[in-house]
Design a protein around this motif. Structure first.
Motif, PDB file in Angstrom:
ATOM      1  N   ALA A   1     -22.295 -19.873  29.808  1.00 32.54           N
ATOM      2  CA  ALA A   1     -20.980 -19.906  29.172  1.00 32.54           C
ATOM      3  C   ALA A   1     -20.878 -21.077  28.207  1.00 32.54           C
ATOM      4  O   ALA A   1     -20.306 -20.950  27.109  1.00 32.54           O
ATOM      5  N   ALA A   2     -21.432 -22.228  28.589  1.00 30.98           N
ATOM      6  CA  ALA A   2     -21.375 -23.400  27.719  1.00 30.98           C
ATOM      7  C   ALA A   2     -22.187 -23.178  26.447  1.00 30.98           C
ATOM      8  O   ALA A   2     -21.777 -23.596  25.351  1.00 30.98           O
ATOM      9  N   ARG A   3     -23.332 -22.521  26.580  1.00 29.66           N
ATOM     10  CA  ARG A   3     -24.124 -22.225  25.378  1.00 29.66           C
ATOM     11  C   ARG A   3     -23.362 -21.302  24.435  1.00 29.66           C
ATOM     12  O   ARG A   3     -23.434 -21.441  23.204  1.00 29.66           O
ATOM     13  N   ALA A   4     -22.635 -20.348  25.004  1.00 30.99           N
ATOM     14  CA  ALA A   4     -21.842 -19.446  24.163  1.00 30.99           C
ATOM     15  C   ALA A   4     -20.735 -20.208  23.442  1.00 30.99           C
ATOM     16  O   ALA A   4     -20.487 -19.994  22.253  1.00 30.99           O
ATOM     17  N   VAL A   5     -20.073 -21.112  24.157  1.00 30.94           N
ATOM     18  CA  VAL A   5     -18.989 -21.898  23.564  1.00 30.94           C
ATOM     19  C   VAL A   5     -19.491 -22.765  22.417  1.00 30.94           C
ATOM     20  O   VAL A   5     -18.808 -22.949  21.402  1.00 30.94           O
ATOM     21  N   THR A   6     -20.702 -23.306  22.564  1.00 27.77           N
ATOM     22  CA  THR A   6     -21.216 -24.267  21.576  1.00 27.77           C
ATOM     23  C   THR A   6     -22.210 -23.650  20.599  1.00 27.77           C
ATOM     24  O   THR A   6     -22.829 -24.359  19.804  1.00 27.77           O
TER      25      THR A   6
ATOM     26  N   GLU B   1     -20.754 -26.381  16.047  1.00 28.10           N
ATOM     27  CA  GLU B   1     -19.664 -27.283  15.661  1.00 28.10           C
ATOM     28  C   GLU B   1     -19.609 -28.455  16.642  1.00 28.10           C
ATOM     29  O   GLU B   1     -19.527 -28.256  17.853  1.00 28.10           O
ATOM     30  N   PRO B   2     -19.663 -29.697  16.147  1.00 31.19           N
ATOM     31  CA  PRO B   2     -19.571 -30.839  17.067  1.00 31.19           C
ATOM     32  C   PRO B   2     -18.241 -30.860  17.807  1.00 31.19           C
ATOM     33  O   PRO B   2     -17.177 -30.689  17.195  1.00 31.19           O
ATOM     34  N   ARG B   3     -18.311 -31.044  19.117  1.00 36.23           N
ATOM     35  CA  ARG B   3     -17.123 -31.027  19.957  1.00 36.23           C
ATOM     36  C   ARG B   3     -17.141 -32.210  20.917  1.00 36.23           C
ATOM     37  O   ARG B   3     -18.217 -32.672  21.336  1.00 36.23           O
TER      38      ARG B   3
ATOM     39  N   ILE C   1     -15.123 -29.115  25.050  1.00 35.78           N
ATOM     40  CA  ILE C   1     -16.050 -28.173  25.683  1.00 35.78           C
ATOM     41  C   ILE C   1     -15.541 -27.776  27.062  1.00 35.78           C
ATOM     42  O   ILE C   1     -15.521 -26.595  27.431  1.00 35.78           O
ATOM     43  N   ALA C   2     -15.098 -28.762  27.829  1.00 37.05           N
ATOM     44  CA  ALA C   2     -14.594 -28.481  29.174  1.00 37.05           C
ATOM     45  C   ALA C   2     -13.347 -27.606  29.125  1.00 37.05           C
ATOM     46  O   ALA C   2     -13.169 -26.705  29.958  1.00 37.05           O
ATOM     47  N   ALA C   3     -12.473 -27.848  28.160  1.00 35.17           N
ATOM     48  CA  ALA C   3     -11.246 -27.058  28.043  1.00 35.17           C
ATOM     49  C   ALA C   3     -11.557 -25.588  27.781  1.00 35.17           C
ATOM     50  O   ALA C   3     -10.860 -24.682  28.279  1.00 35.17           O
ATOM     51  N   ALA C   4     -12.619 -25.351  27.012  1.00 39.12           N
ATOM     52  CA  ALA C   4     -12.988 -23.971  26.719  1.00 39.12           C
ATOM     53  C   ALA C   4     -13.545 -23.249  27.935  1.00 39.12           C
ATOM     54  O   ALA C   4     -13.575 -22.011  27.971  1.00 39.12           O
ATOM     55  N   LEU C   5     -13.994 -24.004  28.931  1.00 43.45           N
ATOM     56  CA  LEU C   5     -14.577 -23.422  30.133  1.00 43.45           C
ATOM     57  C   LEU C   5     -13.623 -23.411  31.322  1.00 43.45           C
ATOM     58  O   LEU C   5     -13.864 -22.737  32.321  1.00 43.45           O
ATOM     59  N   ALA C   6     -12.540 -24.191  31.220  1.00 39.23           N
ATOM     60  CA  ALA C   6     -11.670 -24.409  32.380  1.00 39.23           C
ATOM     61  C   ALA C   6     -10.936 -23.147  32.814  1.00 39.23           C
ATOM     62  O   ALA C   6     -10.580 -23.017  33.997  1.00 39.23           O
ATOM     63  N   GLY C   7     -10.716 -22.195  31.907  1.00 37.24           N
ATOM     64  CA  GLY C   7     -10.040 -20.969  32.303  1.00 37.24           C
ATOM     65  C   GLY C   7     -10.849 -20.182  33.313  1.00 37.24           C
ATOM     66  O   GLY C   7     -10.295 -19.569  34.235  1.00 37.24           O
ATOM     67  N   ARG C   8     -12.167 -20.228  33.180  1.00 38.04           N
ATOM     68  CA  ARG C   8     -13.039 -19.508  34.103  1.00 38.04           C
ATOM     69  C   ARG C   8     -13.340 -20.346  35.347  1.00 38.04           C
ATOM     70  O   ARG C   8     -13.531 -19.804  36.432  1.00 38.04           O
ATOM     71  N   TRP C   9     -13.402 -21.661  35.184  1.00 32.00           N
ATOM     72  CA  TRP C   9     -13.693 -22.565  36.309  1.00 32.00           C
ATOM     73  C   TRP C   9     -12.598 -23.633  36.396  1.00 32.00           C
ATOM     74  O   TRP C   9     -12.802 -24.788  36.002  1.00 32.00           O
ATOM     75  N   PRO C  10     -11.424 -23.259  36.881  1.00 33.90           N
ATOM     76  CA  PRO C  10     -10.308 -24.221  36.897  1.00 33.90           C
ATOM     77  C   PRO C  10     -10.417 -25.266  38.001  1.00 33.90           C
ATOM     78  O   PRO C  10      -9.859 -26.360  37.866  1.00 33.90           O
TER      79      PRO C  10
ATOM     80  N   ARG D   1     -19.011 -36.875  19.777  1.00 35.17           N
ATOM     81  CA  ARG D   1     -18.931 -35.438  19.535  1.00 35.17           C
ATOM     82  C   ARG D   1     -20.335 -34.874  19.724  1.00 35.17           C
ATOM     83  O   ARG D   1     -21.318 -35.449  19.261  1.00 35.17           O
ATOM     84  N   ASN D   2     -20.411 -33.759  20.422  1.00 32.84           N
ATOM     85  CA  ASN D   2     -21.685 -33.214  20.870  1.00 32.84           C
ATOM     86  C   ASN D   2     -21.986 -31.882  20.208  1.00 32.84           C
ATOM     87  O   ASN D   2     -21.080 -31.063  19.988  1.00 32.84           O
ATOM     88  N   THR D   3     -23.268 -31.668  19.951  1.00 32.17           N
ATOM     89  CA  THR D   3     -23.715 -30.365  19.470  1.00 32.17           C
ATOM     90  C   THR D   3     -25.052 -30.063  20.135  1.00 32.17           C
ATOM     91  O   THR D   3     -25.793 -30.986  20.501  1.00 32.17           O
ATOM     92  N   PRO D   4     -25.392 -28.797  20.319  1.00 29.21           N
ATOM     93  CA  PRO D   4     -26.659 -28.479  20.979  1.00 29.21           C
ATOM     94  C   PRO D   4     -27.861 -29.048  20.238  1.00 29.21           C
ATOM     95  O   PRO D   4     -27.937 -28.997  19.002  1.00 29.21           O
ATOM     96  N   LEU D   5     -28.777 -29.580  21.001  1.00 25.31           N
ATOM     97  CA  LEU D   5     -29.997 -30.145  20.453  1.00 25.31           C
ATOM     98  C   LEU D   5     -30.732 -29.124  19.585  1.00 25.31           C
ATOM     99  O   LEU D   5     -31.232 -29.446  18.488  1.00 25.31           O
TER     100      LEU D   5
END
Length: 364
Positions: free
Chosen positions: A122-127, A131-133, A138-147, A181-185
């Protein structure tokens, strides 16, 4: 077996760490030789390289970061390091199990029941757009599925462990204050990290042993593990042992080393050097007695900037209104004080672009 006393180990460490004399080496080659620089404090690597390289220009390191030759990433000991692109691509997969375990060591209860494979996907899909985040985004985009875990736990696990990330500039540039701000390596370097060896061998572990000894040796296996945080390295050490030579320290520990690596005469004079916070010349060992007295060991994990006098930690330093302020840990001789003032004044000029008020040494 030859016994190396603390003075012999100290001089070997200084030579390997480019602290016995400044090196005529490019910043990229220095970062590679040193197996990376500790960099959670973003300005500290500049001081680390200034103390090691002749004629170091901060703009050169900026160019490496913006040019994607050097990156800021979580790696050794789960701390942020400045490493070459080649090294992070080669080493990242070997460090991933350790990174996961270290995050779980902090957030095990919060992440209980979370399928880390699903979270990583899921994190790979989000990032995936690159786009640097921020970690929070990043956590906010995942929190709906893993609150349940909480956003801090989710963000730390993703950014520091599950998805290889880099911290993008302007974070870490000279005299720039910028958030993380993070982006995938893989997006940043346009290459995926190398996968683990498919045959169960550990060529990366073997390479780490050789590289560590080149930059930190002679050293014990416990020192190697303290530097990188990796378990499972005895097999890698065993695989390269035939290439190495062995010594003993004064405690009887076996120390391994590369045959042709520098081991200067213990009588070699050592210049004053100013080290940044969390410098691996101090942190890169389980037994730090070769460079810092046991009574001052706490300084090495508290983020104190330290001054080496005759190769050992003898003072701390800070910057106060353009002045480098030095606080000795014991009394300095007149000659030592003069050397500290000279080197500290040069550092003050470097840090301020020539507009410093110099150096102040308090009574030790």
């Amino acid at each position: 077996m030859t016994v190396l006393d603390s003075r012999a180990l100290n001089r070997a460490t200084l030579a390997r760490q480019l602290l016995l004399e400044r090196a005529d080496m490019t910043p990229s080659d220095a970062v590679s030789h040193l197996c990376g620089l500790q960099a959670q404090e973003p300005q500290e690597p500049f001081t680390g390289l200034w103390s090691r390289l002749r004629g170091f220009d901060p703009a050169a390191l900026d160019g490496l970061l913006t040019g994607r030759t050097v990156v800021r990433t979580h790696l050794m000991r789960r701390t942020v390091h400045l490493v070459t692109a080649a090294d992070v691509l080669a080493w990242r997969a070997r460090h991933e199990p350790m990174l996961r375990q270290r995050v779980l060591g902090t957030y095990r209860r919060e992440l209980d029941g979370v399928d880390l494979g699903e979270l990583a996907s899921a994190a790979r899909a989000v990032t995936s757009d690159g786009e640097p985040r921020t970690m929070t985004e990043i956590a906010a985009a995942l929190a709906g599925r893993w609150p349940a875990p909480g956003r801090r736990a989710l963000g730390e696990m993703v950014v520091a462990a599950l998805v290889p990330m880099v911290q993008t500039p302007p974070r870490g540039l000279w005299r720039v204050k910028a958030g993380v701000r993070n982006t995938p390596l893989a997006h940043w370097l346009r290459r995926e990290p190398a996968p683990p060896a498919p045959d169960g061998t550990d060529p990366v572990g073997a390479a780490l042993v050789r590289r560590y000894l080149a930059a930190f040796g002679p050293a014990a296996s416990a020192d190697l593990r303290a530097w990188c945080g990796l378990a499972g390295l005895p097999a890698a050490v065993a695989a390269v042992r035939g290439e190495l030579i062995a010594f003993r320290d004064e405690r009887g520990r076996e120390l391994l080393d590369l045959p042709d690596a520098p081991r200067p005469d213990p009588a070699t004079p050592a210049p004053v050097r100013f080290l940044p916070a969390f410098d691996n010349a101090v942190l890169g060992y389980h037994d730090r007695g070769r460079i810092i007295d046991d009574g001052h060991r706490g300084l090495s994990v508290e983020g104190a900037r330290v001054v080496l006098v005759e190769g050992r930690v003898r003072a701390t330093w800070t910057v106060d209104a353009g002045t480098v302020a030095v606080s000795p840990l014991r009394g300095l001789t007149r000659a030592e004080r003069a050397a500290v003032v000279e080197e500290g004044g040069s550092l003050a000029s470097f840090l301020s672009g020539g507009e410093s008020d110099g150096v102040r040494v308090t009574e030790g």
